[in-house]
Motif scaffolding. Structure first.
Motif, PDB file in Angstrom:
ATOM      1  N   ARG A  40      17.541   4.561  94.013  1.00 45.03           N
ATOM      2  CA  ARG A  40      16.652   5.474  94.749  1.00 45.03           C
ATOM      3  C   ARG A  40      16.442   6.799  93.986  1.00 45.03           C
ATOM      4  NH1 ARG A  40      14.136   2.311  97.296  1.00 45.03           N
ATOM      5  NH2 ARG A  40      14.577   1.597  99.405  1.00 45.03           N
ATOM      6  N   LYS A  41      17.479   7.250  93.259  1.00 47.89           N
ATOM      7  CA  LYS A  41      17.407   8.590  92.651  1.00 47.89           C
ATOM      8  C   LYS A  41      17.332   8.578  91.129  1.00 47.89           C
ATOM      9  CE  LYS A  41      19.649  10.941  96.491  1.00 47.89           C
ATOM     10  NZ  LYS A  41      20.846  11.622  96.992  1.00 47.89           N
ATOM     11  N   GLN A 146      14.818  -0.610  87.732  1.00 49.51           N
ATOM     12  CA  GLN A 146      14.209   0.025  88.896  1.00 49.51           C
ATOM     13  C   GLN A 146      14.711   1.441  89.114  1.00 49.51           C
ATOM     14  OE1 GLN A 146      11.942  -1.838  91.471  1.00 49.51           O
ATOM     15  NE2 GLN A 146      11.598  -2.496  89.356  1.00 49.51           N
ATOM     16  N   GLY A 147      13.821   2.294  89.622  1.00 48.73           N
ATOM     17  CA  GLY A 147      14.181   3.660  89.966  1.00 48.73           C
ATOM     18  C   GLY A 147      13.178   4.655  89.404  1.00 48.73           C
ATOM     19  N   PRO A 148      13.145   5.871  89.956  1.00 53.69           N
ATOM     20  CA  PRO A 148      12.162   6.878  89.537  1.00 53.69           C
ATOM     21  C   PRO A 148      12.299   7.305  88.073  1.00 53.69           C
ATOM     22  CG  PRO A 148      13.781   7.831  91.050  1.00 53.69           C
ATOM     23  CD  PRO A 148      13.992   6.351  91.067  1.00 53.69           C
ATOM     24  N   THR A 189      11.889  -2.898  95.126  1.00 56.23           N
ATOM     25  CA  THR A 189      12.813  -1.887  95.665  1.00 56.23           C
ATOM     26  C   THR A 189      12.099  -0.706  96.314  1.00 56.23           C
ATOM     27  OG1 THR A 189      12.902  -0.612  93.599  1.00 56.23           O
ATOM     28  CG2 THR A 189      14.493  -2.420  93.848  1.00 56.23           C
ATOM     29  N   SER A 191      11.110   1.900  94.632  1.00 55.24           N
ATOM     30  CA  SER A 191      11.420   3.120  93.882  1.00 55.24           C
ATOM     31  C   SER A 191      10.850   3.105  92.469  1.00 55.24           C
ATOM     32  CB  SER A 191      12.936   3.344  93.839  1.00 55.24           C
ATOM     33  OG  SER A 191      13.382   3.842  95.079  1.00 55.24           O
ATOM     34  N   SER A 318      19.952   4.886 102.615  1.00 50.87           N
ATOM     35  CA  SER A 318      19.112   6.079 102.450  1.00 50.87           C
ATOM     36  C   SER A 318      18.858   6.798 103.764  1.00 50.87           C
ATOM     37  CB  SER A 318      17.754   5.704 101.837  1.00 50.87           C
ATOM     38  OG  SER A 318      17.921   5.049 100.605  1.00 50.87           O
ATOM     39  N   TYR A 358      11.936   3.467 104.691  1.00 50.82           N
ATOM     40  CA  TYR A 358      12.183   4.514 103.694  1.00 50.82           C
ATOM     41  C   TYR A 358      10.851   5.040 103.173  1.00 50.82           C
ATOM     42  CZ  TYR A 358      13.578   6.697  99.288  1.00 50.82           C
ATOM     43  OH  TYR A 358      13.757   7.588  98.243  1.00 50.82           O
ATOM     44  N   GLY A 360      10.472   7.653 100.975  1.00 50.78           N
ATOM     45  CA  GLY A 360      10.512   8.135  99.597  1.00 50.78           C
ATOM     46  C   GLY A 360      10.370   9.638  99.483  1.00 50.78           C
TER      47      GLY A 360
END
Length: 360
Positions: A40-41, A146-148, A189, A191, A318, A358, A360
């Motif tokens: 997520r982060k 995956q992820g930002p 995901t 993200s 989350s 979620y 985001g």
């Protein structure tokens, strides 16, 4: 049980390995919540090489795909992907899948691991148009990064601008020193990030370079347990839980991938169901009090009458609350409606909410 090409790598990393869809798979490394938050982060990498890959080719490839899938694959241009499902003859779903248009007459179908043989046999049985079919499932690996921070962390591994690959688009290009891999933005995901399809013989090199490039961004290996909590926070369906051979795409809220502008397997019956309205619907809910909803728990109304069942549930990392998906009778399926989840002897109040959980 089969092993993915990275089995020894996961064991060396201390992964807890479990049987899943015929494979020994890493369910977690450090723990679900830590891995969930990493995606997520920041950035995490999943080995999802158990997924199935079919190549459908030739002048009649599209005709076969149109016949077996609900979405309109004629809309796909080269470099685009599409979420779809394959209906059976009885109103249910054989599988959900992603369809990639690789070349003018070449399509890649990515299917769920537990359904590889079933899907292959089903598509083969419908192939009276002479489309060429190849099952690549045992030869190819799939990593989901995956992820930002995924794009920034991985950009040094490719000569292509990874940020230019938008959601449900892909390229065939170089990555981690390997030519001609598929780099695809079709993650599950919510993200961001992308997936890498490569040969089994190449995946260890890709994995090592991904971990190296991502080290300064805090990259971690992520197991299937966090993959499940991440997809559930987005409200994405999981085959075998939320959709299966007994659930129709109309009930499951997949009308958006069910296009009646063409004929496909059982399309007349599904169209009639859509027009009449389904008797039950897949809903998303949040618990109003503490508790964790689980697969197959009963859903009841205020009077305690059984109105449905939970298909997926978890404590959302989350959000810090219990969330789930489930089928209820249509009369009880409106947004904001109060329902109750039967957790052992207690009926825990819950509210029907709009997806995704979620934001985001």
């Amino acid at each position: 049980m089969k092993n993915t090409a990275l089995y020894d790598t996961h064991v060396a990393l201390g992964a807890k390995m479990v049987p899943f869809a015929g494979y020994n798979m890493p369910v977690q490394y450090e723990g679900v919540n830590i891995e969930h938050e990493t995606v997520r982060k920041g950035v995490g990498v999943f080995d999802v090489s158990h997924m199935g890959e079919f190549l459908i080719e030739g002048p009649n490839a599209l005709e076969l795909i149109q016949k077996v899938s609900t979405n309109d694959a004629s809309k796909l241009t080269i470099g685009k992907a599409q979420y779809s499902c394959m209906p059976n003859d009885n109103g249910g779903i054989i599988d959900d899948l992603i369809i990639y248009r690789i070349k003018e007459e070449t399509y890649l179908l990515v299917v769920n691991a537990s359904n590889i043989e079933k899907d292959w046999n089903w598509i083969s049985s419908k192939n009276d148009v002479g489309a060429e079919m190849r099952n690549l499932s045992d030869d190819y690996s799939l990593l989901a990064i995956q992820g930002p921070k995924a794009v920034e962390a991985m950009q040094s591994l490719s000569s292509h601008d990874l940020s230019a690959i938008t959601f449900y688009n892909f390229i065939v290009g170089d990555f981690a020193g390997i030519e001609h891999v598929i780099i695809s933005a079709t993650g599950y995901t919510g993200s961001g990030g992308f997936e890498i399809y490569c040969k089994n013989s190449e995946v260890k090199q890709v994995w090592d370079k991904v971990m190296e490039a991502g080290s300064s961004f805090g990259i971690k290996p992520i197991g299937l347990a966090a993959r499940d909590t991440l997809r559930l926070e987005m409200g994405y369906c999981l085959y075998g839980n939320d959709i299966d051979d007994t659930t129709s795409p109309i009930e499951a809220g997949l009308g958006w991938i069910t296009k009646f502008t063409k004929d496909f397997t059982n399309s007349e019956a599904l169209k009639a169901e859509k027009e009449a309205g389904p008797k039950r619907k897949l809903i998303a809910f949040e618990l109003d009090e503490r508790g964790i909803p689980r697969h197959d728990y009963s859903i009841v109304d205020e009077q305690g009458n059984d109105i449905g069942h939970v298909t997926s549930g978890t404590m959302a990392p989350s959000l810090g609350k219990g969330i789930g998906l489930g089928y209820v009778v249509t009369e009880q399926a409106s947004l904001g409606n109060k329902i109750f989840i039967q957790i052992r002897k207690n009926a825990i109040p819950a509210s029907i909410v709009k997806l995704p959980f979620y934001k985001g």
